[in-house]
Design an enzyme around this catalytic site. Structure first.
Site, short mmCIF file in Angstrom:
data_model
loop_
_atom_site.label_atom_id
_atom_site.label_comp_id
_atom_site.label_asym_id
_atom_site.label_seq_id
_atom_site.Cartn_x
_atom_site.Cartn_y
_atom_site.Cartn_z
N GLN A 153 0.82 -1.22 0.00
CA GLN A 153 0.00 0.00 0.00
C GLN A 153 0.85 1.27 0.00
O GLN A 153 0.32 2.37 0.00
CB GLN A 153 -0.94 0.01 1.21
CG GLN A 153 -1.97 -1.09 1.21
CD GLN A 153 -3.01 -0.92 0.11
OE1 GLN A 153 -3.17 0.15 -0.47
NE2 GLN A 153 -3.73 -1.99 -0.18
N CYS A 156 -9.37 -7.89 4.70
CA CYS A 156 -8.35 -8.93 4.92
C CYS A 156 -7.50 -8.60 6.14
O CYS A 156 -6.28 -8.85 6.14
CB CYS A 156 -7.47 -9.14 3.70
SG CYS A 156 -8.37 -9.76 2.30
N1 PLP Z 1 -0.50 -6.69 1.75
C1 PLP Z 1 -1.28 -5.62 1.75
C2 PLP Z 1 -1.00 -4.49 2.70
C3 PLP Z 1 -2.36 -5.54 0.87
O1 PLP Z 1 -3.15 -4.48 0.87
C4 PLP Z 1 -2.61 -6.64 0.01
C5 PLP Z 1 -3.78 -6.63 -0.88
O2 PLP Z 1 -4.82 -6.13 -0.54
C6 PLP Z 1 -1.74 -7.72 0.05
C7 PLP Z 1 -0.69 -7.72 0.92
C8 PLP Z 1 -1.93 -8.89 -0.88
O3 PLP Z 1 -1.71 -8.49 -2.18
P1 PLP Z 1 -1.93 -9.48 -3.40
O4 PLP Z 1 -3.31 -10.00 -3.26
O5 PLP Z 1 -1.77 -8.63 -4.62
O6 PLP Z 1 -0.90 -10.56 -3.29
#
Ligand code: PLP
Length: 561
Positions: free
Chosen positions: A196, A365
């Site tokens: 982010q 999440c």
């Molecule tokens: N870490 C953070 C802070 C996130 O916001 C996200 C996705 O929302 C992820 C990890 C996971 O990313 P990805 O689904 O592209 O692997």
């Protein structure tokens, strides 16, 4: 200012997109790069020597260089290209072994994304380690006192400190540079999730001096399913690769294999070549424009913050200062996360979605964080370089109206009765006539989304509400957007959820149960979902809500047998 560079908005001019923390729209240079590769240079990489194969490999490796430049990494062999932040963190956690670690603890922040929690749970089980949590304030803020507590927790017992540079759920910017420095002092490995941060803040890997830094292309105007793992070379050399297969080897026999050096050691299988090329274009766009983007987003964030602070029923969570205001703590990127007192956020979101505004409601999440903050979820509004003042203003106006509408939903009936009394009249004929109609008839007669919505709000008042003491796990319906309980009470099926829309739907369902039982028909086998669809209510079902309604129907049927 950048909006015209994003073709999505030319195709969807009416869309207000404030969910860029989930995924960003794609920059025109990204779309062109992906398209050009497919149209002119489509071949696989690192395997063949004919012209277009060389061209494809060159484009792929140029993308790696552009990514390295974006994070000021002077050795592009430390840039591993993969499917995204999730794969990156999994690669690290699965690839570490005992002799690479000094302490016993894995230290993470309470606000971590599941992608930065679950792999550490696996590792802690595999190596017999424990996980310690650094907590935020009760409103999700990370300020000086939280920072001081963090420093105390980061001692010699810590083997790994894994934390986001910026929280996806709150927007908090964390002081990763100082933390990585402290981690080094206690010989802990630092893993920074920059997913982010990468599109909003300058990242200089040399200055941060972290051991690992990860991010995903789709949060930085690039394609989905592609991302980056930066690692310190000696750690990458020792890390066991997660994906074993083609192109990551130097030599293979039936019983053994020697791996390539990083980065190819971690890039087994045919990579997402077009995605990587798109990522390269996104990295170039950001390198050229980041300062301007940061200033633009800061201004919008201030407008958004002051607008939200004027709405008294909101509780804003997380840090509230724009980046650059303070030196270490209490800053945020252009993202707000909030809850609304006494009303359900999904009900609120439903009204907002009707106006073509995309925001996100849920746990983002980060379920453990929601438990710490004692909320089921938040509404998250996130800004990107293409966001405009008009977008923010439209959202704020719509939010105020939606809250008003939710509140008046409470009062619709009272107002009608009240105004009729004030005028010295009986309830008007219309209301009298419809007052005794079944809910289903009123919903069937209601034309258009607005009228059906209003009828559901009114219907919600007919639900026999489950007393608080019966809202226990035994009666809970899981898998719904909002907490929901259903069970028998005083020989009637009763239910409770904070969502009024869902209460309205439940009232309708339980009315049908009564009808079927009175007519001695099989209430436990009736197709309730088909019934709702036939009443045209599927327009109120988001994917999450649809699952919840289906679970609620299953729970009702269970209670009936
Ligand atoms: N870490 C953070 C802070 C996130 O916001 C996200 C996705 O929302 C992820 C990890 C996971 O990313 P990805 O689904 O592209 O692997």
């Amino acid at each position: 200012m950048f909006k015209h560079q994003f073709p999505f908005f030319a195709n969807k001019p009416e869309q207000v997109y404030l969910d860029s923390a989930a995924t960003t729209q794609k920059h025109e240079s990204v779309i062109a790069a992906v398209n050009n590769y497919h149209s002119f240079s489509n071949a696989t990489v690192h395997r063949s020597a004919y012209a277009i194969a060389n061209e494809a490999t060159q484009l792929y490796e140029e993308a790696r260089t552009s990514v390295a430049a974006l994070i000021a990494c002077n050795n592009s062999s430390q840039i591993i290209l993969n499917s995204g932040a999730t794969e990156s963190i999994n690669t690290i956690a699965a690839g570490l072994h005992r002799d690479m670690l000094q302490g016993e603890k894995i230290l993470i922040l309470a606000s971590e994304h599941h992608a930065n929690i679950l792999p550490w749970q696996q590792l802690s089980k595999r190596l017999g380690m424990s996980i310690d949590i650094v907590h935020l304030s009760k409103d999700g803020q990370f300020q000086q006192s939280e920072y001081e507590a963090f420093k105390r927790q980061l001692n010699e017992s810590v083997a790994i400190v894994a934390m986001a540079h910026v929280s996806n759920a709150l927007g908090n910017i964390y002081p990763v540079q100082s933390i990585c420095y402290l981690a080094k002092q206690v010989k802990a490995i630092s893993v920074i999730d920059g997913t982010q941060a990468i599109a909003h803040l300058p990242v200089n890997i040399e200055e941060l001096a972290c051991d690992f830094y990860v991010f995903s292309a789709h949060k930085m105007y690039g394609p989905t399913g592609v991302g980056v793992l930066f690692g310190r070379m000696e750690l990458l050399e020792n890390l066991t690769p997660l994906k074993l297969g083609g192109e990551m080897i130097r030599h293979v026999s039936f019983t053994d294999a020697q791996y390539q050096a990083p980065p190819l050691k971690f890039e087994g299988g045919t990579p997402n070549i077009s995605g990587v090329i798109g990522l390269g274009a996104a990295a170039k766009f950001l390198s050229a424009n980041l300062r301007e983007i940061q200033n633009h987003e800061k201004r919008l964030y201030e407008t958004l913050t002051s607008g939200l602070l004027q709405i008294k029923d909101l509780n804003l969570l997380g840090n509230l200062n724009p980046s650059g205001k303070t030196d270490v703590c209490s800053e945020s990127i252009g993202l707000h996360s909030f809850v609304l007192k006494n009303h359900n956020l999904h009900d609120l979101a439903q009204l907002i979605y009707q106006q073509n505004i995309a925001v996100r409601v849920g746990h983002h999440c980060a379920m453990p964080l929601m438990q710490c903050l004692k909320v089921a979820g938040t509404m998250r509004v996130s800004i990107a370089c293409y966001t405009t003042e008009a977008d923010i203003q439209t959202f704020l106006d719509c939010l105020v109206n939606a809250i008003q509408q939710l509140k008046t939903g409470d009062d619709i009936k009272l107002q009608k009765i009240g105004s009729a009394r004030k005028l010295g009249k009986q309830l008007d004929e219309d209301t009298k006539e419809t007052a005794n109609l079944p809910i289903a008839a009123k919903i069937r007669d209601a034309k258009g989304w607005d009228n059906q919505y209003r009828q559901l709000m009114l219907a919600s008042k007919h639900l026999k509400i489950l007393p608080v003491e019966l809202r226990i796990d035994e009666n809970a319906v899981f898998g719904c957007e909002s907490e929901l309980w259903i069970t028998w009470c005083d020989e009637r099926l009763c239910a409770y959820t904070q969502s009024k829309v869902v209460r309205g739907i439940l009232a309708l369902l339980l009315e049908k149960v009564d009808d079927l039982q009175n007519g001695s028909k099989q209430a436990s086998t009736f197709d309730y979902f088909g019934y709702l669809t036939e009443l045209n209510l599927s327009q109120f079902f988001s994917v999450g809500r649809k699952d919840g309604i289906q679970n609620a129907i299953a729970a009702i049927k269970n209670k009936l047998v």
